[in-house]
Write a protein that holds these residues in place. Structure first.
Motif, PDB file in Angstrom:
ATOM      1  N   SER A 165       0.862  -1.186   0.000  1.00 57.43           N
ATOM      2  CA  SER A 165       0.000   0.000   0.000  1.00 57.43           C
ATOM      3  C   SER A 165       0.893   1.229   0.000  1.00 57.43           C
ATOM      4  O   SER A 165       2.112   1.123   0.168  1.00 57.43           O
ATOM      5  CB  SER A 165      -0.909   0.006   1.238  1.00 57.43           C
ATOM      6  N   LEU A 215      -3.649  -0.677  -2.082  1.00 60.31           N
ATOM      7  CA  LEU A 215      -4.372   0.444  -1.461  1.00 60.31           C
ATOM      8  C   LEU A 215      -3.503   1.695  -1.506  1.00 60.31           C
ATOM      9  O   LEU A 215      -2.338   1.656  -1.069  1.00 60.31           O
ATOM     10  CB  LEU A 215      -4.704   0.094  -0.005  1.00 60.31           C
ATOM     11  N   ASP A 217      -3.757   5.961  -0.619  1.00 61.44           N
ATOM     12  CA  ASP A 217      -4.479   7.141  -0.150  1.00 61.44           C
ATOM     13  C   ASP A 217      -3.756   8.394  -0.636  1.00 61.44           C
ATOM     14  O   ASP A 217      -2.521   8.459  -0.618  1.00 61.44           O
ATOM     15  CB  ASP A 217      -4.550   7.140   1.390  1.00 61.44           C
ATOM     16  N   GLU A 235      -3.401   4.970 -11.709  1.00 59.52           N
ATOM     17  CA  GLU A 235      -4.782   4.516 -11.936  1.00 59.52           C
ATOM     18  C   GLU A 235      -4.937   3.997 -13.369  1.00 59.52           C
ATOM     19  O   GLU A 235      -5.482   2.912 -13.604  1.00 59.52           O
ATOM     20  CB  GLU A 235      -5.701   5.712 -11.706  1.00 59.52           C
ATOM     21  N   THR A 246      -7.210   0.310  -5.182  1.00 59.14           N
ATOM     22  CA  THR A 246      -8.156   1.152  -4.465  1.00 59.14           C
ATOM     23  C   THR A 246      -7.448   2.467  -4.175  1.00 59.14           C
ATOM     24  O   THR A 246      -6.557   2.528  -3.323  1.00 59.14           O
ATOM     25  CB  THR A 246      -8.623   0.475  -3.156  1.00 59.14           C
ATOM     26  N   ARG A 248      -7.944   6.122  -2.941  1.00 60.26           N
ATOM     27  CA  ARG A 248      -8.896   6.964  -2.208  1.00 60.26           C
ATOM     28  C   ARG A 248      -8.382   8.398  -2.199  1.00 60.26           C
ATOM     29  O   ARG A 248      -7.259   8.655  -1.739  1.00 60.26           O
ATOM     30  CB  ARG A 248      -9.062   6.443  -0.776  1.00 60.26           C
ATOM     31  N   ARG A 249      -9.199   9.298  -2.716  1.00 61.63           N
ATOM     32  CA  ARG A 249      -8.823  10.720  -2.764  1.00 61.63           C
ATOM     33  C   ARG A 249      -9.550  11.438  -1.629  1.00 61.63           C
ATOM     34  O   ARG A 249     -10.770  11.351  -1.532  1.00 61.63           O
ATOM     35  CB  ARG A 249      -9.184  11.311  -4.113  1.00 61.63           C
ATOM     36  N   HIS A 250      -8.793  12.164  -0.798  1.00 63.92           N
ATOM     37  CA  HIS A 250      -9.365  12.744   0.415  1.00 63.92           C
ATOM     38  C   HIS A 250      -9.356  14.267   0.343  1.00 63.92           C
ATOM     39  O   HIS A 250      -8.278  14.888   0.322  1.00 63.92           O
ATOM     40  CB  HIS A 250      -8.578  12.283   1.640  1.00 63.92           C
ATOM     41  N   PHE A 263      -5.146   8.059   8.343  1.00 61.88           N
ATOM     42  CA  PHE A 263      -5.561   6.856   7.602  1.00 61.88           C
ATOM     43  C   PHE A 263      -4.656   5.645   7.847  1.00 61.88           C
ATOM     44  O   PHE A 263      -4.856   4.600   7.232  1.00 61.88           O
ATOM     45  CB  PHE A 263      -5.637   7.167   6.097  1.00 61.88           C
ATOM     46  N   ASP A 266      -6.237   2.202   8.648  1.00 62.84           N
ATOM     47  CA  ASP A 266      -6.809   1.462   7.512  1.00 62.84           C
ATOM     48  C   ASP A 266      -5.730   0.638   6.812  1.00 62.84           C
ATOM     49  O   ASP A 266      -5.982  -0.482   6.363  1.00 62.84           O
ATOM     50  CB  ASP A 266      -7.411   2.425   6.478  1.00 62.84           C
ATOM     51  N   HIS A 267      -4.527   1.207   6.709  1.00 64.55           N
ATOM     52  CA  HIS A 267      -3.433   0.475   6.041  1.00 64.55           C
ATOM     53  C   HIS A 267      -2.958  -0.695   6.898  1.00 64.55           C
ATOM     54  O   HIS A 267      -2.665  -1.772   6.382  1.00 64.55           O
ATOM     55  CB  HIS A 267      -2.282   1.429   5.710  1.00 64.55           C
TER      56      HIS A 267
END
Ligand code: GSH
Length: 277
Positions: A165, A215, A217, A235, A246, A248-250, A263, A266-267
């Motif tokens: 990740s 993953l 972020d 991507e 996956t 994820r754009r924050h 985050f 989550d990792h």
């Protein structure tokens, strides 16, 4: 190996370690968190970004409470060899603190900047010999330059790493100024030599062995997003390769360890699910 400091936290132990690396021909520094109990434990290796030592992640990411709950070891190495006899550059994005996790072939860097071999050989050997680690269950994560390191080393050494990740990784060094500068200095001008150290290219050309999921972020208020990190290239490449990503754009999160701390759990969960499967 020398343990230069040790602290008890969340029932486990955090050690600051120094050891001699055959790859870099220097002492290397790292931190190692070992949760409470006998082990052997699954291991997450964290690769940090530009300007970092082993301490940035250790002190700022807030990872150890969850790691203790999960029974996960975390190893955070330094980002380059260091010392008076080691080549350096005045800029923050080259030389000491900026090893880019590649094996330099060019002068003056080649003598010590062998970070790919350091992470994939010397560091793993140390962890296996000195800590209660289950070396069949090792994951890799990192931030920015370290995100690039995590992605490319996992893609190039899938037999060593079971999960991968990244936070705000440099997706394609070939396409950004940080990457172009470092790869030219360490690997020379030929783009052919850069390709295996470029996650997006590796994926797009079908040369990355697949992981069940990657993953990533990314903060949308990250000042390096458009100019250096370019996650859209990862991507696009993942789509071409059929690699599940996956991303994820924050909204509102920047490039700092405040973003990582938000985050990191989550990792840790993501890796533990795969390492304990
Ligand atoms: N120009 C910035 C770039 C360096 C930077 O943002 N480094 C990130 C990784 S790419 C970092 O983790 N810095 C250390 C920290 O925030 O503790 C600086 O020199 O501070």
């Amino acid at each position: 190996m020398d343990i230069t400091a040790q602290h008890r936290l969340f029932g486990g132990t955090l050690s600051f370690v120094k050891h001699d690396s055959a790859a870099t021909q220097t002492p290397m520094a790292l931190s190692v968190f070992v949760p409470e109990g006998e082990g052997p434990f699954p291991v997450l290796i964290w690769l940090s970004g530009l300007t970092c030592t082993a301490n940035n992640f250790t002190e700022k990411a807030g990872a150890y409470k969850r790691a203790a709950e999960l029974g996960l070891m975390i190893v955070a190495p330094d980002t380059s060899p260091r010392g008076e006899g080691v080549a350096n550059d005045e800029a923050y994005d080259l030389g000491q603190g900026a090893g880019f996790y590649v094996n330099a072939t060019q002068s003056p860097w080649a003598a010590h900047f062998q970070m790919e071999t350091y992470v994939t050989h010397d560091l793993l050997e140390l962890i296996a010999a000195e800590f209660p680690a289950d070396m069949s269950r090792v994951g890799l994560s990192g931030h920015s330059m370290g995100g690039h390191g995590a992605l490319t080393l996992a893609m190039n050494y899938p037999h060593l790493f079971k999960s991968v990740s990244a936070f705000a990784p440099i997706a394609s060094p070939v396409h950004c100024p940080w990457g172009q500068k470092a790869m030219t200095a360490y690997l020379g001008p030929s783009h052919e030599a850069w390709e295996r150290s470029d996650a997006a290219l590796r994926l797009a050309r079908g040369k990355a062995l697949p992981f069940d999921e990657i993953l990533v972020d990314q903060g949308l208020a990250d000042p390096f997003l458009e100019t250096q990190l370019m996650p859209h290239l990862l991507e696009q490449a993942a789509k071409v390769a059929g690699q599940k990503l996956t991303l994820r754009r924050h909204e509102g999160y920047d490039h700092s360890y405040y973003f990582i701390a938000s985050f990191i759990d989550d990792h840790l969960d993501f890796h533990t699910r795969r390492l304990k499967a």
